[in-house]
Write a protein that holds these residues in place. Sequence first.
Motif, PDB file in Angstrom:
ATOM      1  N   GLU A 133      75.212  21.611 -33.497  1.00 20.31           N
ATOM      2  CA  GLU A 133      75.360  20.751 -34.687  1.00 20.31           C
ATOM      3  C   GLU A 133      76.043  19.416 -34.367  1.00 20.31           C
ATOM      4  O   GLU A 133      75.733  18.397 -34.945  1.00 20.31           O
ATOM      5  CB  GLU A 133      76.161  21.488 -35.763  1.00 20.31           C
ATOM      6  N   ARG A 134      76.982  19.474 -33.426  1.00 18.91           N
ATOM      7  CA  ARG A 134      77.749  18.235 -33.120  1.00 18.91           C
ATOM      8  C   ARG A 134      76.928  17.213 -32.340  1.00 18.91           C
ATOM      9  O   ARG A 134      77.215  16.022 -32.388  1.00 18.91           O
ATOM     10  CB  ARG A 134      78.976  18.573 -32.276  1.00 18.91           C
ATOM     11  N   VAL A 135      75.960  17.671 -31.550  1.00 19.28           N
ATOM     12  CA  VAL A 135      75.159  16.721 -30.772  1.00 19.28           C
ATOM     13  C   VAL A 135      74.199  16.029 -31.737  1.00 19.28           C
ATOM     14  O   VAL A 135      73.262  16.624 -32.246  1.00 19.28           O
ATOM     15  CB  VAL A 135      74.379  17.405 -29.628  1.00 19.28           C
ATOM     16  N   LYS A 136      74.505  14.766 -32.009  1.00 20.26           N
ATOM     17  CA  LYS A 136      73.743  14.045 -33.030  1.00 20.26           C
ATOM     18  C   LYS A 136      72.577  13.275 -32.437  1.00 20.26           C
ATOM     19  O   LYS A 136      71.617  12.977 -33.128  1.00 20.26           O
ATOM     20  CB  LYS A 136      74.651  13.056 -33.781  1.00 20.26           C
ATOM     21  N   LYS A 137      72.680  12.902 -31.143  1.00 23.44           N
ATOM     22  CA  LYS A 137      71.621  12.078 -30.545  1.00 23.44           C
ATOM     23  C   LYS A 137      71.442  12.428 -29.077  1.00 23.44           C
ATOM     24  O   LYS A 137      72.410  12.809 -28.408  1.00 23.44           O
ATOM     25  CB  LYS A 137      72.005  10.598 -30.592  1.00 23.44           C
ATOM     26  N   VAL A 138      70.225  12.230 -28.602  1.00 24.24           N
ATOM     27  CA  VAL A 138      69.923  12.299 -27.162  1.00 24.24           C
ATOM     28  C   VAL A 138      69.257  10.964 -26.825  1.00 24.24           C
ATOM     29  O   VAL A 138      68.127  10.708 -27.244  1.00 24.24           O
ATOM     30  CB  VAL A 138      68.978  13.474 -26.835  1.00 24.24           C
ATOM     31  N   LEU A 139      69.992  10.109 -26.118  1.00 24.64           N
ATOM     32  CA  LEU A 139      69.539   8.726 -25.934  1.00 24.64           C
ATOM     33  C   LEU A 139      69.146   8.423 -24.490  1.00 24.64           C
ATOM     34  O   LEU A 139      69.715   8.998 -23.557  1.00 24.64           O
ATOM     35  CB  LEU A 139      70.681   7.762 -26.303  1.00 24.64           C
ATOM     36  N   PRO A 140      68.252   7.446 -24.297  1.00 22.37           N
ATOM     37  CA  PRO A 140      68.013   6.927 -22.947  1.00 22.37           C
ATOM     38  C   PRO A 140      69.232   6.136 -22.469  1.00 22.37           C
ATOM     39  O   PRO A 140      69.925   5.518 -23.284  1.00 22.37           O
ATOM     40  CB  PRO A 140      66.824   5.977 -23.126  1.00 22.37           C
ATOM     41  N   VAL A 141      69.482   6.170 -21.180  1.00 22.95           N
ATOM     42  CA  VAL A 141      70.605   5.418 -20.613  1.00 22.95           C
ATOM     43  C   VAL A 141      70.188   4.844 -19.266  1.00 22.95           C
ATOM     44  O   VAL A 141      69.362   5.433 -18.568  1.00 22.95           O
ATOM     45  CB  VAL A 141      71.847   6.327 -20.437  1.00 22.95           C
ATOM     46  N   ASP A 142      70.751   3.684 -18.958  1.00 18.37           N
ATOM     47  CA  ASP A 142      70.597   3.138 -17.605  1.00 18.37           C
ATOM     48  C   ASP A 142      71.939   2.535 -17.213  1.00 18.37           C
ATOM     49  O   ASP A 142      72.330   1.484 -17.727  1.00 18.37           O
ATOM     50  CB  ASP A 142      69.491   2.079 -17.568  1.00 18.37           C
ATOM     51  N   VAL A 143      72.633   3.212 -16.313  1.00 22.57           N
ATOM     52  CA  VAL A 143      73.990   2.769 -15.956  1.00 22.57           C
ATOM     53  C   VAL A 143      73.989   1.447 -15.192  1.00 22.57           C
ATOM     54  O   VAL A 143      75.041   0.849 -14.997  1.00 22.57           O
ATOM     55  CB  VAL A 143      74.751   3.834 -15.130  1.00 22.57           C
ATOM     56  N   HIS A 144      72.809   0.993 -14.774  1.00 22.80           N
ATOM     57  CA  HIS A 144      72.746  -0.283 -14.058  1.00 22.80           C
ATOM     58  C   HIS A 144      72.572  -1.481 -14.989  1.00 22.80           C
ATOM     59  O   HIS A 144      72.514  -2.610 -14.537  1.00 22.80           O
ATOM     60  CB  HIS A 144      71.640  -0.238 -12.994  1.00 22.80           C
ATOM     61  N   GLN A 145      72.502  -1.209 -16.279  1.00 20.93           N
ATOM     62  CA  GLN A 145      72.461  -2.295 -17.258  1.00 20.93           C
ATOM     63  C   GLN A 145      73.883  -2.585 -17.736  1.00 20.93           C
ATOM     64  O   GLN A 145      74.704  -1.669 -17.844  1.00 20.93           O
ATOM     65  CB  GLN A 145      71.606  -1.895 -18.483  1.00 20.93           C
ATOM     66  N   SER A 146      74.154  -3.846 -18.070  1.00 24.65           N
ATOM     67  CA  SER A 146      75.521  -4.167 -18.510  1.00 24.65           C
ATOM     68  C   SER A 146      75.849  -3.443 -19.818  1.00 24.65           C
ATOM     69  O   SER A 146      77.001  -3.113 -20.077  1.00 24.65           O
ATOM     70  CB  SER A 146      75.709  -5.670 -18.655  1.00 24.65           C
ATOM     71  N   ASN A 147      74.833  -3.186 -20.641  1.00 28.79           N
ATOM     72  CA  ASN A 147      75.036  -2.335 -21.821  1.00 28.79           C
ATOM     73  C   ASN A 147      74.148  -1.096 -21.657  1.00 28.79           C
ATOM     74  O   ASN A 147      72.993  -1.090 -22.083  1.00 28.79           O
ATOM     75  CB  ASN A 147      74.709  -3.099 -23.101  1.00 28.79           C
ATOM     76  N   PRO A 148      74.684  -0.025 -21.046  1.00 27.29           N
ATOM     77  CA  PRO A 148      73.843   1.111 -20.613  1.00 27.29           C
ATOM     78  C   PRO A 148      73.075   1.818 -21.724  1.00 27.29           C
ATOM     79  O   PRO A 148      72.039   2.428 -21.463  1.00 27.29           O
ATOM     80  CB  PRO A 148      74.846   2.068 -19.969  1.00 27.29           C
ATOM     81  N   LEU A 149      73.573   1.714 -22.977  1.00 28.18           N
ATOM     82  CA  LEU A 149      72.867   2.405 -24.071  1.00 28.18           C
ATOM     83  C   LEU A 149      72.135   1.418 -24.987  1.00 28.18           C
ATOM     84  O   LEU A 149      71.719   1.777 -26.086  1.00 28.18           O
ATOM     85  CB  LEU A 149      73.854   3.264 -24.870  1.00 28.18           C
ATOM     86  N   GLY A 150      71.991   0.190 -24.523  1.00 27.89           N
ATOM     87  CA  GLY A 150      71.247  -0.806 -25.290  1.00 27.89           C
ATOM     88  C   GLY A 150      71.867  -1.043 -26.650  1.00 27.89           C
ATOM     89  O   GLY A 150      73.090  -1.049 -26.785  1.00 27.89           O
ATOM     90  N   GLU A 151      70.981  -1.191 -27.638  1.00 27.44           N
ATOM     91  CA  GLU A 151      71.497  -1.517 -28.978  1.00 27.44           C
ATOM     92  C   GLU A 151      72.076  -0.311 -29.705  1.00 27.44           C
ATOM     93  O   GLU A 151      72.738  -0.448 -30.723  1.00 27.44           O
ATOM     94  CB  GLU A 151      70.369  -2.122 -29.820  1.00 27.44           C
TER      95      GLU A 151
END
Length: 266
Positions: A133-151
């Motif tokens: 229940e607590r896991v609200k999202k499963v998002l794409p990530v790229d740790v090589h981007q300055s903002n790894p989770l985008g918007e």
Amino acid sequence: MSNIESVAQSYQHFNPRAYLQNNYVPPRADFSNEDSVVQWKLRCLADTCATGEIAGQTLVDIGSGPTIYQILSASEHFAEVVLTDYLEVNRAELRRWLQDEPGAFDWSPYMKHVSKLERTGGTWQEKQQRIRERVKKVLPVDVHQSNPLGEEMGTASVDTLVTTFCLEACSPNLQMFNKALGNITSLLKPGGHLLFIGALEESYYLAGEAKLNVVPVTEEIVRNALSDASYKIKEFKTYVMPPALKVGVDDVNGVFFAWAQKQDSQ
Ligand code: SAM
């Protein structure tokens, strides 16, 4: 020459089920053997969370892969948990478990074990339900981007970060490992916590057809990287991989666990 593009290319062959089989069933995940690496990792995480210092609104796990063991203790202390991975095959594997679909990996031995470690009462089934229940999202990530989770999640929006076996396994060299740590740290609020687990002195691991290169790191390298990324290290522990757990799926020599806190000045 290894670079970000060639690392990304090598991950296109990553097989989540093979990876789970290599690392998250016996002998590495032997719940009858206190010295098994998985028990050590779960103990580090449970002990840290038992201090009561790890709590807040949002917990984000960076580079979850197909696994959820790393959030079992911390999840209990946050309103919202976000899992992330670079690969859709891993995000699909996570969703399969979250939605309790046929063919999902069986994390119940982990739930039972961590429930016992935490001694907070209640059954492992209740814990499992809470985590789903607590896991609200499963998002794409790229740790090589300055903002790894985008918007999806911006700078200084996260109370606690967890990351396990990700940064060293997706950075082509030490410089990019340090930079990736800086990138994910930007997500964290000042004073926020990082629970960081990774491989020591590993140069590759296997996940089915894929052979993934790893930046070999030492305790000293990790400590320096944390200091450079503006963390105060609250705890640092290491585990030496016993010969019986060197099972031909990687060349890892040990595992580190770091609990670090982002300094207010950043
Ligand atoms: N966290 C899991 C664990 O503890 O077993 C999985 C770790 S696995 C060794 C490394 C993970 O890094 C993979 O799931 C892979 O998809 C992910 N990864 C690869 N490239 C990445 C990138 N650029 N940014 C974030 N994660 C990446």
